[in-house]
Design a protein around this motif. Structure first.
Motif, PDB file in Angstrom:
ATOM      1  N   PRO A   1      34.491  43.191  32.319  1.00 42.27           N
ATOM      2  CA  PRO A   1      33.991  43.154  33.539  1.00 42.27           C
ATOM      3  C   PRO A   1      34.489  43.293  34.936  1.00 42.27           C
ATOM      4  O   PRO A   1      36.302  42.835  35.142  1.00 42.27           O
ATOM      5  N   LEU A   2      33.848  43.891  35.903  1.00 46.47           N
ATOM      6  CA  LEU A   2      34.260  43.046  37.526  1.00 46.47           C
ATOM      7  C   LEU A   2      34.783  42.580  37.490  1.00 46.47           C
ATOM      8  O   LEU A   2      35.574  42.109  38.131  1.00 46.47           O
ATOM      9  N   ALA A   3      34.005  41.085  37.410  1.00 48.64           N
ATOM     10  CA  ALA A   3      35.039  40.203  38.081  1.00 48.64           C
ATOM     11  C   ALA A   3      36.721  39.782  37.631  1.00 48.64           C
ATOM     12  O   ALA A   3      37.364  39.762  38.129  1.00 48.64           O
ATOM     13  N   ARG A   4      36.688  40.763  36.310  1.00 45.51           N
ATOM     14  CA  ARG A   4      38.069  39.903  35.974  1.00 45.51           C
ATOM     15  C   ARG A   4      38.857  41.578  36.247  1.00 45.51           C
ATOM     16  O   ARG A   4      40.616  41.891  37.273  1.00 45.51           O
ATOM     17  N   ILE A   5      38.390  42.716  36.203  1.00 46.96           N
ATOM     18  CA  ILE A   5      38.692  43.962  37.028  1.00 46.96           C
ATOM     19  C   ILE A   5      39.493  43.881  38.049  1.00 46.96           C
ATOM     20  O   ILE A   5      40.480  44.026  39.056  1.00 46.96           O
ATOM     21  N   GLN A   6      38.902  42.706  39.095  1.00 44.96           N
ATOM     22  CA  GLN A   6      39.369  41.882  40.521  1.00 44.96           C
ATOM     23  C   GLN A   6      40.377  41.500  40.543  1.00 44.96           C
ATOM     24  O   GLN A   6      41.086  41.462  40.870  1.00 44.96           O
ATOM     25  N   HIS A   7      40.632  40.577  39.603  1.00 43.62           N
ATOM     26  CA  HIS A   7      41.930  39.755  39.456  1.00 43.62           C
ATOM     27  C   HIS A   7      42.845  40.186  38.933  1.00 43.62           C
ATOM     28  O   HIS A   7      44.165  40.533  39.664  1.00 43.62           O
ATOM     29  N   VAL A   8      42.774  41.398  38.348  1.00 41.18           N
ATOM     30  CA  VAL A   8      43.880  41.910  37.580  1.00 41.18           C
ATOM     31  C   VAL A   8      44.411  43.252  38.875  1.00 41.18           C
ATOM     32  O   VAL A   8      45.646  42.823  38.341  1.00 41.18           O
ATOM     33  N   ARG A   9      43.194  43.509  39.564  1.00 39.03           N
ATOM     34  CA  ARG A   9      44.393  44.511  40.569  1.00 39.03           C
ATOM     35  C   ARG A   9      44.582  43.887  41.763  1.00 39.03           C
ATOM     36  O   ARG A   9      45.783  44.676  42.315  1.00 39.03           O
ATOM     37  N   THR A  10      44.972  42.667  41.946  1.00 39.98           N
ATOM     38  CA  THR A  10      45.448  41.710  42.736  1.00 39.98           C
ATOM     39  C   THR A  10      46.466  41.398  41.758  1.00 39.98           C
ATOM     40  O   THR A  10      47.203  40.798  42.818  1.00 39.98           O
ATOM     41  N   LEU A  11      46.920  42.012  40.495  1.00 39.92           N
ATOM     42  CA  LEU A  11      48.688  40.942  39.998  1.00 39.92           C
ATOM     43  C   LEU A  11      49.521  41.971  40.004  1.00 39.92           C
ATOM     44  O   LEU A  11      49.714  43.563  40.304  1.00 39.92           O
ATOM     45  N   GLU A  12      50.709  41.439  40.050  1.00 36.21           N
ATOM     46  CA  GLU A  12      52.300  43.189  40.013  1.00 36.21           C
ATOM     47  C   GLU A  12      52.051  43.895  38.541  1.00 36.21           C
ATOM     48  O   GLU A  12      50.715  43.555  37.279  1.00 36.21           O
ATOM     49  N   ALA A  13      52.842  44.886  38.276  1.00 36.41           N
ATOM     50  CA  ALA A  13      52.715  44.928  37.145  1.00 36.41           C
ATOM     51  C   ALA A  13      51.732  44.732  35.726  1.00 36.41           C
ATOM     52  O   ALA A  13      51.678  44.760  34.739  1.00 36.41           O
ATOM     53  N   GLY A  14      53.385  43.831  35.611  1.00 34.94           N
ATOM     54  CA  GLY A  14      54.314  43.383  34.602  1.00 34.94           C
ATOM     55  C   GLY A  14      52.818  42.420  33.922  1.00 34.94           C
ATOM     56  O   GLY A  14      52.112  42.141  33.166  1.00 34.94           O
ATOM     57  N   PRO A  15      52.396  41.717  34.937  1.00 29.70           N
ATOM     58  CA  PRO A  15      50.842  40.583  34.532  1.00 29.70           C
ATOM     59  C   PRO A  15      49.938  41.068  34.506  1.00 29.70           C
ATOM     60  O   PRO A  15      49.464  40.583  33.973  1.00 29.70           O
ATOM     61  N   ALA A  16      49.507  41.911  35.125  1.00 33.76           N
ATOM     62  CA  ALA A  16      48.457  43.034  35.112  1.00 33.76           C
ATOM     63  C   ALA A  16      48.194  43.165  33.374  1.00 33.76           C
ATOM     64  O   ALA A  16      47.109  43.583  32.844  1.00 33.76           O
TER      65      ALA A  16
END
Length: 359
Positions: free
Chosen positions: A63-78
């Protein structure tokens, strides 16, 4: 390299101009610059990695809302967030696969051309519940009858009446006929009745929000066992000397194991290993796991609360089921084993042997 037009950026990122405009409106992928005269969106080349990530995540169905969260993370947490998302997708797919398998098996049984001729079967059964050696009261409930087998593990201030109410709501299945072609609806209705019964009990409790119960039940149809499962009680099947766990624990730590965040060994000693993600109770997810099992002569089924499965090794459970010919003796021996391991929790067992009719 200068700024890219939306067309050039779309081609490089494999996102359509329409998608880029949507992502801009949602704040998911904002252009580097918008021409004040033409309104054209212009993108910086360094935005391509983010755009490509968005494109791949959309292909995953995130979902777009979750993508928004992922793109704010560093590589490991993403990476961990994507792993967790995909584990949930696989769990949802498995649930739908189970339902599809259930329907295929059930409809195949209705088709006379697909029903194999089989010997008449029946079950011999026994149920036993024990407080254990640590708890002051028993919040488990267990039931075994000619058609219904069930275990419920209550929790909270009203746990004991909640588990009893859940099983009581299913007992009409002992006498009610199963309408042809309506087994799935019957099971869903039964879960709804159990959920309402638990809510009724919780409504009279001083702490209704913490009152709930697991529910694991099997309905004997004459040649099959239909399974309804919510929570972390379990069903084991002993067939040809091998023991299989045929339910999936609906717990937080099991979800973490599924997502690769914990090993099974770490989950066994995790302090939150009993935290449920599905249960019957106030605000809980009561989505049942539904299965249909073709029974075979010689099969032995065990339904048990986690008071057994968390303290008695699987090999010991297999040994008792394999070596013990009488269900009454098997449930007694299993509870003795749980108490010999400290009896830290209530423990309930239901054992059913499948055999030829009249044997």
């Amino acid at each position: 390299m200068g700024l890219l037009t939306i067309g050039a950026f779309a081609k490089a990122s494999r996102l359509s101009p329409k998608a880029l405009r949507l992502y801009d409106e949602l704040g998911l992928l904002t252009p580097a610059r918008v021409d004040p005269v033409t309104g054209y969106r212009l993108y910086a080349p360094e935005q391509l990695d983010q755009a490509r990530l968005v494109a791949w995540l959309r292909r995953l169905g995130m979902p777009l809302a979750r993508i928004q969260h992922v793109r704010t993370l560093e590589a490991g947490p993403a990476a961990r967030e994507i792993r967790a998302f995909w584990a949930q997708v696989e769990a949802d797919t498995a649930a739908r696969r189970d339902l599809a398998t259930f329907l295929i098996h059930h409809l195949s049984r209705e088709d006379p051309t697909m029903c194999p001729t089989a010997m008449p079967l029946e079950i011999r059964y026994a149920a036993l519940s024990d407080t254990g050696l640590v708890r002051e009261s028993n919040q488990d409930a267990a039931y075994a009858g000619s058609r219904l087998l069930a275990v419920a593990d209550g929790c909270g201030s009203g746990g004991a009446p909640a588990s009893a109410a859940a099983i009581d709501a299913l007992k009409h299945l002992e006498t009610d006929g199963v309408p042809a072609g309506n087994l799935l609806d019957l099971l869903e209705d039964a879960v709804g009745q159990a959920e309402r019964a638990v809510h009724g009990v919780a409504g009279t409790s001083s702490s209704s929000e913490d009152t709930g119960t697991t529910l694991t039940a099997m309905l004997w149809t004459g040649s099959q066992l239909a399974l309804v499962h919510i929570g972390d009680s379990r069903v084991y099947l002993l067939r040809d000397g091998e023991l299989f766990q045929i339910t999936h624990d609906h717990t937080m730590v099991q979800s973490m194991v599924d997502e690769g965040r914990l090993s099974p060994e770490e989950a066994a000693s995790h302090p939150q290993r009993s935290l449920l993600v599905r249960a019957l109770g106030h605000g809980a997810d009561a989505t049942p796991e539904l299965r249909l099992h073709d029974a075979q002569r010689g099969d032995r089924y065990l339904l048990c609360s986690d008071g057994l499965s968390t303290v008695v090794p699987t090999e010991e459970i297999r040994r008792v089921l394999f070596e013990t010919d009488e269900p009454e003796r098997a449930v007694r021996e299993l509870i003795v084993l749980a108490n010999a391991s400290g009896g830290p929790d209530n423990v309930s067992c239901v054992v059913a042997h499948v055999m030829e009719s009249g044997q």
